[in-house]
Design an enzyme around this catalytic site. Structure first.
Site, short mmCIF file in Angstrom:
data_model
loop_
_atom_site.label_atom_id
_atom_site.label_comp_id
_atom_site.label_asym_id
_atom_site.label_seq_id
_atom_site.Cartn_x
_atom_site.Cartn_y
_atom_site.Cartn_z
CG ASP A 101 -9.52 2.75 9.29
OD1 ASP A 101 -9.96 2.78 8.12
OD2 ASP A 101 -8.80 3.67 9.75
CB SER A 126 2.50 13.36 6.70
OG SER A 126 1.61 13.54 5.60
CG ASP A 133 -4.15 6.84 9.49
OD1 ASP A 133 -3.99 5.62 9.33
OD2 ASP A 133 -4.57 7.59 8.58
#
Length: 458
Positions: free
Chosen positions: A51, A146, A190
């Site tokens: 990415d 997370s 993300d």
């Protein structure tokens, strides 16, 4: 797809997790929350470490998420607490410049990345005061995002508390940018999937401009996540940023070799676009131009015609100044090869051939081999776990997330799921007491979950 994150009315009592969070909030602050915000973690099915090179990736959101309960006040402070007693409370003034300590990536600094991103986007001189309690069900430092989910949740919370509005796409871009305050030079996957996910479908996430396309996964298999139980905090180590830097240098070396203006190119995808070449042609160019032996700083400076000072300032990041040698051939070969695998994976999902499960499994296996051998972002625990998953009935298995620890994702035919879980449990988790204790939250089937949302109590 709605442009802005949804605001949903929910019955708190119907969710044990929301009820527990509400109770904890009321116990701590003596009042009820005004609203709740949720941002999911993700599992990347294929497309690792590409990415930030400008290439598309193929993740899905998972059920595990960061959930925050929030009230707004005029106290002039933002107070953060966490349901997990390992994570200490933190208070920051709304009028001070928010400082984020890169050398000490504690949980509250990730939250403050999201706060600071919104503050700067809207030029808010005095943020609304907030009291927050955060609850996370995503295993930390496991490659399931997370930390990015925490940044996204904080961005959403701050936007809502200060009565501002942004689309999902702009929020995703803003949160990707603001996570760099903690020093991680990620590419935006993300945060994008955390906001753009929709229940029941994986997504092809493309960049420049950011967009998400549904990818229907085959009916005959499920994805199982397994944590190797070795944690990897991207912001606390330099592995991740070294790879970003190696790809940046490889970009400039390839551009230079083809007579392009390398000064304005930073991503491997940009070289492909400038040359109007296929990914196969880019792989051939890597073989032609970049030697497999590591490059020294001196050789890179000589080829690019830059001084040592320019090299350190313009190409390295704060936590990669110590690196002396760079594996440009291997990193570029992984990126172009992995970018091609993502497109093949999507093409198989779209055309639904009879043997789609087997074909997708093979692509996942090739991806893991490339991450292990060319990108060197695996570790012995992950390699052992992937091996056990394949022997236990998975058709494909690979590390997911940054690597160097964290999780593997495996594609398992539906009829083999129970025997697969039992075999992995017995071979990887039960022989080791520490892993056995973590097994309940470390081995689970995952279905594509929904994106970030605001919840209001009915």
């Amino acid at each position: 797809m709605a442009a802005n994150p949804p605001k949903l009315r929910v019955g708190i009592a119907a969710s044990e997790r929301l009820q527990n969070l509400k109770n904890a909030f009321e116990t701590k602050y003596g009042e009820a929350p005004l609203f709740y915000a949720c941002a999911p973690g993700r599992v990347n099915l294929i497309g690792e470490h590409i990415d930030y090179c400008g290439y598309s990736v193929l993740p899905m959101a998972i059920e595990q998420s960061i959930l925050a309960a929030v009230s707004v006040n005029n106290s002039g402070t933002i107070t953060l607490a966490n349901m997990n007693p390992l994570y200490k409370d933190f208070t920051v003034s709304c009028s001070d410049d928010i400082a984020i300590d890169r050398d000490n990536p504690k949980w509250h600094y990730y939250f403050l990345c999201g706060v600071k991103g919104i503050q700067e986007e809207f030029e808010i001189a005095q943020l609304a005061g907030m009291s927050c309690v955060v609850d996370g069900t995503i295993p930390p430092s496991s490659g399931l995002s997370s930390s990015s989910a925490l940044v996204c949740c904080a961005g959403l919370v701050t936007m809502e508390a200060n009565q501002k509005s942004l689309s999902k796409v702009l929020l995703a871009e803003l949160c990707a940018k603001s996570e760099r305050y903690i020093g991680t030079e990620g590419g935006g996957m993300d945060q994008s999937i955390s906001f753009l996910a929709e229940r029941g479908t994986a997504k092809l996430i493309e960049f420049q401009p950011l967009r998400a396309t549904d990818v229907k996964l085959p009916d005959g298999a499920v994805f199982v996540i397994s944590n190797c139980c070795l944690e990897m905090n991207k912001a606390a180590s330099s592995h991740f940023n070294i790879r970003v830097v190696e790809c940046r240098i490889a970009t400039k070396m390839l551009a230079q070799a083809r007579g392009l203006d390398s000064s304005r190119l930073l991503k491997l995808a940009q070289v492909q676009m400038e040359l109007k070449a296929s990914l196969e042609e880019m792989l051939a160019l890597v073989e032609e131009v970049l030697h497999p032996e590591p490059y020294s700083r001196e050789e890179i400076c000589r080829v690019l015609g830059v001084t040592s000072e320019q090299f350190s300032k313009e190409l390295l990041s704060a936590n990669t100044q110590h690196v002396t040698h760079f594996k440009l051939h291997q990193r570029a070969k992984h990126v172009y090869g992995e970018a091609a695998r993502v497109l093949r994976f999507k093409s198989v999902c779209d055309s639904e051939p009879a043997e789609s499960v087997r074909l997708l499994g093979e692509l996942m296996n090739q991806s893991h081999a490339s991450c292990r051998d060319l990108y060197e972002c695996s570790c012995s625990e992950l390699d052992q776990l992937v091996d056990i998953c394949l022997k236990s009935g998975a058709v494909g298995s690979r590390l997911t997330g940054a690597g160097w620890g964290g999780c593997a994702v495996s594609m398992v035919p539906c009829e083999k799921v129970d025997s697969f879980l039992q075999a992995v449990r017995e071979a990887y988790y039960l022989p080791d007491p520490r892993r056995a204790a973590m097994e309940k939250q470390s081995l689970f089937v995952s279905k594509p979950g929904g994106g970030a949302a605001i919840f209001l109590e009915e």
